[in-house]
Scaffold this active site. Sequence first.
Site, PDB file in Angstrom:
ATOM      1  N   HIS A   1      24.952  74.293  30.972  1.00  0.00           N
ATOM      2  CA  HIS A   1      24.722  75.269  32.014  1.00  0.00           C
ATOM      3  C   HIS A   1      25.388  76.513  32.101  1.00  0.00           C
ATOM      4  CE1 HIS A   1      28.662  74.463  34.038  1.00  0.00           C
ATOM      5  NE2 HIS A   1      28.528  73.121  33.628  1.00  0.00           N
TER       6      HIS A   1
ATOM      7  N   ASP B   1      25.790  78.392  34.932  1.00  0.00           N
ATOM      8  CA  ASP B   1      26.797  78.714  36.234  1.00  0.00           C
ATOM      9  C   ASP B   1      28.259  78.344  36.240  1.00  0.00           C
ATOM     10  OD1 ASP B   1      25.539  76.016  36.189  1.00  0.00           O
ATOM     11  OD2 ASP B   1      26.233  75.999  38.377  1.00  0.00           O
TER      12      ASP B   1
ATOM     13  N   ASP C   1      34.194  75.318  30.781  1.00  0.00           N
ATOM     14  CA  ASP C   1      33.277  74.636  31.471  1.00  0.00           C
ATOM     15  C   ASP C   1      32.082  75.441  31.780  1.00  0.00           C
ATOM     16  OD1 ASP C   1      31.546  72.996  32.890  1.00  0.00           O
ATOM     17  OD2 ASP C   1      33.018  73.080  34.853  1.00  0.00           O
TER      18      ASP C   1
ATOM     19  N   GLU D   1      24.132  73.918  38.034  1.00  0.00           N
ATOM     20  CA  GLU D   1      24.681  72.493  37.748  1.00  0.00           C
ATOM     21  C   GLU D   1      25.823  72.295  38.480  1.00  0.00           C
ATOM     22  OE1 GLU D   1      27.264  69.571  35.814  1.00  0.00           O
ATOM     23  OE2 GLU D   1      27.806  71.629  36.333  1.00  0.00           O
ATOM     24  N   GLU D   2      26.642  73.324  38.584  1.00  0.00           N
ATOM     25  CA  GLU D   2      28.042  72.875  39.537  1.00  0.00           C
ATOM     26  C   GLU D   2      27.671  72.711  40.885  1.00  0.00           C
ATOM     27  OE1 GLU D   2      30.805  72.470  38.235  1.00  0.00           O
ATOM     28  OE2 GLU D   2      31.031  73.740  36.481  1.00  0.00           O
TER      29      GLU D   2
ATOM     30  N   GLU E   1      29.290  69.616  27.759  1.00  0.00           N
ATOM     31  CA  GLU E   1      30.539  69.477  28.591  1.00  0.00           C
ATOM     32  C   GLU E   1      31.830  69.188  28.162  1.00  0.00           C
ATOM     33  OE1 GLU E   1      30.663  70.296  31.945  1.00  0.00           O
ATOM     34  OE2 GLU E   1      28.604  70.154  32.772  1.00  0.00           O
TER      35      GLU E   1
ATOM     36  N   HIS F   1      37.408  74.405  36.412  1.00  0.00           N
ATOM     37  CA  HIS F   1      37.593  74.757  37.960  1.00  0.00           C
ATOM     38  C   HIS F   1      39.032  75.136  38.326  1.00  0.00           C
ATOM     39  CE1 HIS F   1      33.750  71.845  38.699  1.00  0.00           C
ATOM     40  NE2 HIS F   1      33.698  72.516  37.685  1.00  0.00           N
TER      41      HIS F   1
HETATM   42 ZN   LIG Z   1      30.475  71.665  33.570  1.00  0.00          ZN
END
Ligand SMILES: [Zn+2]
Length: 387
Positions: free
Chosen positions: A73, A75, A105, A137-138, A165, A359
Site C-alpha cells: 500500500h 498510503d 509501513d 489501506e490504512e 507488510e 505508526h
Molecule cells: Zn501497512
Amino acid sequence: MTVQPNPIEMIERLVGFPTVSADSNLDLIHFARDYLAQHGISSRLTYDADRRKANLFATIGPEVAGGVVLSGHTDVVPVAGQPWESDPFVLSRRDGRLYGRGTSDMKSFIAVALALLPEFRAADLRVPIHFAFSYDEETGCQGVSGLLDDIAANLPRPALAIIGEPTDMQIANRHKGCYAYRTIFTGRDGHSSATHKGVNAISHAAELIAHLSRLAGEQREQGPFDDSFDPPYTTFNVGMIAGGTAMNIIARRCEVTWEFRPLPSVNPESVIGRVQDFLSRDLLPRMRSVAPEATIETVQECMVPPLRNEADSPAEALVRLLTGANHTIGVAFGTEGGLFQQAGIPAVVCGPGSIARAHQPNEFIELEQVEACTVFLRKLLDWARRR
Ligand SMILES: [Zn+2]
C-alpha cells in the site's frame, strides 16, 4: 539508457511523497507509472470515485496466468501531533537506520521492488512478476478492491501474492480480520416526562452495546482460541457513541461505532448475522411498537477479512523456499492478504521492517532489513527465470 537506482535512493523518493491516507497518492503513483514506462512496462491504474487516488498494477514478464504479485500500500498514517526529530517526509539516515514515515509501513518493500525493476526486465522471466500498489489501506483496505476487480475481469489470474507488510521478513500466514460498522438508531423525541410516548434512541443503542458485550463474553470464554494472537480469541469493541440533544428531551437519534476482529477460524458472516438478527427481529420491532417510523440502519465502515492459513498454500510454499524459513507466524495487524485470498489468489505476508515501528513518531527501518528484502526479491527473480 536509464541508470538503476539503488533501493535506498528509491526509498528516499517514495518517502518524499506525503501520501497520508486522507490525501491524494497520485504524485507517487504517477512517479511509479512513469518510471515503469521508462523501462517499457505499462501500468493499469484504478481510481477512487473522485479520481484523487489510484492503485497501480503492472506486469513484468509474459502476460500469462500463474504470476507472483508483489503487493504494497502506498498510503501512510498521519504524522500530526507526533514528536518527530526529523522531517517525516525527508529520509534521514542515522546509525544504520533509515528514518521517515512509511519506511517500515511499507514503502521500503515497494521501493526495493521498483529499484530491482531493471534486473527483472533484463531477466528472461518465465513466470510473470506483478506490482500491485494500492491506496487507502490504512483506513480499512478500501482501495485494493478496485485493483482486484480489474484483475478478475480483465487479466490472467496470478498464482499468489506476497504482501510486503513489515514482518522482519518472517512469513505470516494468518491474521485476524477487522469489521467495523456504524449503527444509527432513530426513535421518536418528546418531553422527557412522557417517556411512554417516545422511543429513546440512546436506550436502544445501549441494548446493542449490551448484545455486543454478550457476544464478546461468549468468544472470550468459549473460544475458538488461537495462541498465535494476543488475545487468542475474537474481540469486540465499541469505539464511539453520540446521541441525544438535551437532558429533558427523549433522544431521537443515537449512533454507535463498533467493530469486531475475528480469528481466521471464525466466520465473520455468522457474527454479522447474529447482530443483524438481534437488531431486526428483537430491537426494531420493540421500537416500532411505539413509533412505527423508528429505524435502525447499519453502515459498514471497514471490512478487512482475516488471512486464513491454507493447507498447501502455493504462496507459503514459495516464500518458504525463497527465505529458507521453516516456521510461520500469525500477526496482530490486518492486511490486504485476506482480500487477495477472497479473490482466489493465495497470499502470505512477508516484508522488511518491523510493525513495532509502524505508526510511531521517528518510524525507521534497519538497513539490514532493506538488504534482506533485496536478497529475497533477487531470489524470487532467479526462481521466476528458471521455472
Ligand atoms: Zn501497512
